[in-house]
Design an enzyme around this catalytic site. Structure first.
Site, PDB file in Angstrom:
ATOM      1  N   ASN A 158       0.814  -1.221   0.000  1.00 15.94           N
ATOM      2  CA  ASN A 158       0.000   0.000   0.000  1.00 15.94           C
ATOM      3  C   ASN A 158       0.848   1.272   0.000  1.00 15.94           C
ATOM      4  O   ASN A 158       0.389   2.310  -0.472  1.00 15.94           O
ATOM      5  CB  ASN A 158      -0.917  -0.030   1.238  1.00 15.94           C
ATOM      6  N   TYR A 218       3.455   9.889 -11.455  1.00 16.65           N
ATOM      7  CA  TYR A 218       2.530   9.145 -10.580  1.00 16.65           C
ATOM      8  C   TYR A 218       1.662   8.193 -11.404  1.00 16.65           C
ATOM      9  O   TYR A 218       1.567   7.004 -11.103  1.00 16.65           O
ATOM     10  CB  TYR A 218       1.657  10.133  -9.796  1.00 16.65           C
ATOM     11  N   SER A 254       3.536   5.272 -12.854  1.00 16.57           N
ATOM     12  CA  SER A 254       3.922   4.285 -11.830  1.00 16.57           C
ATOM     13  C   SER A 254       2.734   3.408 -11.451  1.00 16.57           C
ATOM     14  O   SER A 254       2.863   2.197 -11.250  1.00 16.57           O
ATOM     15  CB  SER A 254       4.498   4.976 -10.589  1.00 16.57           C
ATOM     16  N   LYS A 255       1.543   4.016 -11.388  1.00 15.84           N
ATOM     17  CA  LYS A 255       0.360   3.255 -10.961  1.00 15.84           C
ATOM     18  C   LYS A 255      -0.157   2.354 -12.085  1.00 15.84           C
ATOM     19  O   LYS A 255      -0.644   1.253 -11.827  1.00 15.84           O
ATOM     20  CB  LYS A 255      -0.729   4.208 -10.472  1.00 15.84           C
ATOM     21  N   SER A 297      -4.116   2.924  -8.545  1.00 16.18           N
ATOM     22  CA  SER A 297      -4.853   4.202  -8.493  1.00 16.18           C
ATOM     23  C   SER A 297      -5.741   4.351  -9.712  1.00 16.18           C
ATOM     24  O   SER A 297      -5.445   3.801 -10.785  1.00 16.18           O
ATOM     25  CB  SER A 297      -3.855   5.370  -8.468  1.00 16.18           C
TER      26      SER A 297
HETATM   27  P1  NAI Z   1      -0.939   8.187   3.035  1.00 14.69           P
HETATM   28  O1  NAI Z   1       0.105   9.183   2.737  1.00 14.69           O
HETATM   29  O2  NAI Z   1      -1.760   8.338   4.247  1.00 14.69           O
HETATM   30  O3  NAI Z   1      -0.329   6.709   3.070  1.00 14.69           O
HETATM   31  C1  NAI Z   1       0.859   6.316   2.437  1.00 14.69           C
HETATM   32  C2  NAI Z   1       1.750   5.709   3.482  1.00 14.69           C
HETATM   33  O4  NAI Z   1       2.903   5.149   2.826  1.00 14.69           O
HETATM   34  C3  NAI Z   1       2.251   6.749   4.489  1.00 14.69           C
HETATM   35  O5  NAI Z   1       2.046   6.288   5.811  1.00 14.69           O
HETATM   36  C4  NAI Z   1       3.726   6.878   4.155  1.00 14.69           C
HETATM   37  O6  NAI Z   1       4.509   7.209   5.259  1.00 14.69           O
HETATM   38  C5  NAI Z   1       4.024   5.468   3.620  1.00 14.69           C
HETATM   39  N1  NAI Z   1       5.243   5.463   2.788  1.00 14.69           N
HETATM   40  C6  NAI Z   1       5.552   6.314   1.787  1.00 14.69           C
HETATM   41  N2  NAI Z   1       6.762   6.018   1.310  1.00 14.69           N
HETATM   42  C7  NAI Z   1       7.227   4.957   2.015  1.00 14.69           C
HETATM   43  C8  NAI Z   1       8.437   4.226   1.997  1.00 14.69           C
HETATM   44  N3  NAI Z   1       9.419   4.510   1.149  1.00 14.69           N
HETATM   45  N4  NAI Z   1       8.574   3.187   2.866  1.00 14.69           N
HETATM   46  C9  NAI Z   1       7.599   2.885   3.738  1.00 14.69           C
HETATM   47  N5  NAI Z   1       6.430   3.566   3.809  1.00 14.69           N
HETATM   48  C10 NAI Z   1       6.248   4.596   2.960  1.00 14.69           C
HETATM   49  O7  NAI Z   1      -1.866   8.141   1.743  1.00 14.69           O
HETATM   50  P2  NAI Z   1      -2.984   7.110   1.271  1.00 14.69           P
HETATM   51  O8  NAI Z   1      -3.920   7.894   0.470  1.00 14.69           O
HETATM   52  O9  NAI Z   1      -3.474   6.277   2.367  1.00 14.69           O
HETATM   53  O10 NAI Z   1      -2.138   6.209   0.252  1.00 14.69           O
HETATM   54  C11 NAI Z   1      -2.110   4.798   0.266  1.00 14.69           C
HETATM   55  C12 NAI Z   1      -1.983   4.286  -1.150  1.00 14.69           C
HETATM   56  O11 NAI Z   1      -3.180   4.601  -1.866  1.00 14.69           O
HETATM   57  C13 NAI Z   1      -0.841   4.910  -1.933  1.00 14.69           C
HETATM   58  O12 NAI Z   1      -0.193   3.905  -2.704  1.00 14.69           O
HETATM   59  C14 NAI Z   1      -1.535   5.907  -2.855  1.00 14.69           C
HETATM   60  O13 NAI Z   1      -0.818   6.168  -4.033  1.00 14.69           O
HETATM   61  C15 NAI Z   1      -2.839   5.176  -3.116  1.00 14.69           C
HETATM   62  N6  NAI Z   1      -3.916   6.023  -3.577  1.00 14.69           N
HETATM   63  C16 NAI Z   1      -4.494   6.973  -2.753  1.00 14.69           C
HETATM   64  C17 NAI Z   1      -5.507   7.760  -3.226  1.00 14.69           C
HETATM   65  C18 NAI Z   1      -6.177   8.786  -2.370  1.00 14.69           C
HETATM   66  O14 NAI Z   1      -7.020   9.554  -2.891  1.00 14.69           O
HETATM   67  N7  NAI Z   1      -5.923   8.883  -1.086  1.00 14.69           N
HETATM   68  C19 NAI Z   1      -6.002   7.639  -4.599  1.00 14.69           C
HETATM   69  C20 NAI Z   1      -5.362   6.610  -5.368  1.00 14.69           C
HETATM   70  C21 NAI Z   1      -4.356   5.847  -4.861  1.00 14.69           C
END
Ligand code: NAI
Length: 255
Positions: free
Chosen positions: A91, A160, A163-164, A147
């Site tokens: 995730n 972005y 990548s997705k 995504s």
């Molecule tokens: P978020 O920012 O709350 O969660 C992402 C988490 O990944 C964070 O806790 C961050 O610290 C962690 N992270 C980032 N880089 C890292 C690394 N190198 N090593 C370990 N952990 C790392 O955001 P969200 O929205 O919960 O994102 C979760 C997934 O959902 C992501 O892959 C995002 O691209 C995807 N996503 C989110 C959308 C949204 O509208 N919120 C829409 C489409 C996809």
């Protein structure tokens, strides 16, 4: 019986947003969840909340999913503590906002490494564990968080969205490779959900209004609504589903 009773699960990026809610849901249904991320304080807060409840359990493992050495240490930890792994949710991810002409190559690499290379590295290392540690459990699952942007291009997010899109196709390739081992691999493509990733953007009323206008359901999603679908894809209820992408976008793509 709880869907994840006696299951060991890994959720990357479990300290916030969709990963946090997914960890909660897996644990509530009986799993022992290994919360993976870079910031222990964020992960510990989630672990405390989970462990207060009776159903599942969680442990924190600090790792940067772009670093091979961190992932190798995670694999060793799982091997020695549990000897097996049933569910992997890739995730962790990040986003950016730059045109191709203005983009530094380091920014391109940051997004590709975090969103795509990490999925390859973690799936390879923990996938090896899932393939080798056959403990009689027939259904194992990997769920990769892609995504809506992997389906639909957007200006200023070429790094972005590419990548997705790659995560969606990587998941299909891995599904073919892992099917003979009883490991299902699917991706989930969220639309806009309220998380720390979108927090800044959603502060802009015009941006939020545009999302609502462009979404058939007329609202921004909640992280738990994405987590429910991830949890389904990881569960035995999805036992005949592999190589699929589940779009959870409130009907953005059909509008
Ligand atoms: P978020 O920012 O709350 O969660 C992402 C988490 O990944 C964070 O806790 C961050 O610290 C962690 N992270 C980032 N880089 C890292 C690394 N190198 N090593 C370990 N952990 C790392 O955001 P969200 O929205 O919960 O994102 C979760 C997934 O959902 C992501 O892959 C995002 O691209 C995807 N996503 C989110 C959308 C949204 O509208 N919120 C829409 C489409 C996809």
């Amino acid at each position: 019986m709880a869907r994840f009773a006696n299951k060991i699960a890994v959720v990357t990026g479990a300290g916030s947003g969709i990963g946090e809610k997914t960890a909660h849901q897996l644990a509530a249904e009986g799993a022992t969840v290994i919360l993976v991320g870079r910031t222990p304080s964020k992960l510990e807060r989630v672990a405390e909340q989970i462990n207060e409840k009776k159903d599942g359990a969680s442990v924190v493992f600090q790792a940067d999913v772009t670093k091979e050495e961190d992932i190798a240490a995670l694999s060793d930890f799982i091997q020695s503590e549990y000897g097996t792994l049933h569910v992997l949710v890739n995730n962790a991810g990040t986003s950016g906002n730059t045109t191709i002409l203005e983009m530094e190559t380091s920014e391109w690499d940051r997004i590709q490494d975090t969103n795509l290379k990490s999925v390859y590295l973690v799936s390879k290392s923990l996938g090896r564990l899932m393939v080798d540690q056959e403990d009689g459990e027939s259904d194992r699952a990997i769920v990769n968080v892609a995504s809506l942007s992997g389906h639909k291009a957007g200006a200023k997010i070429p790094h972005y969205s590419s990548s997705k899109a790659a995560v969606i196709h990587f998941s299909k390739s891995l599904a073919l490779e892992f099917a003979p081992h009883g490991i299902r691999v699917n991706s989930v493509s969220p639309g806009f959900a309220e998380t720390p990733l979108t927090e800044e953007g959603l502060k802009n009323q015009r941006f939020e209004d545009a999302i609502k206008r462009n979404t058939a359901l007329g609202r921004v999603g909640k992280p738990e609504e994405i987590a429910q679908v991830i949890t389904f894809a990881a569960s035995k209820e999805a036992s005949y589903m592999t190589g699929s992408d589940l779009l959870v976008d409130g009907g953005w793509l059909i509008k």
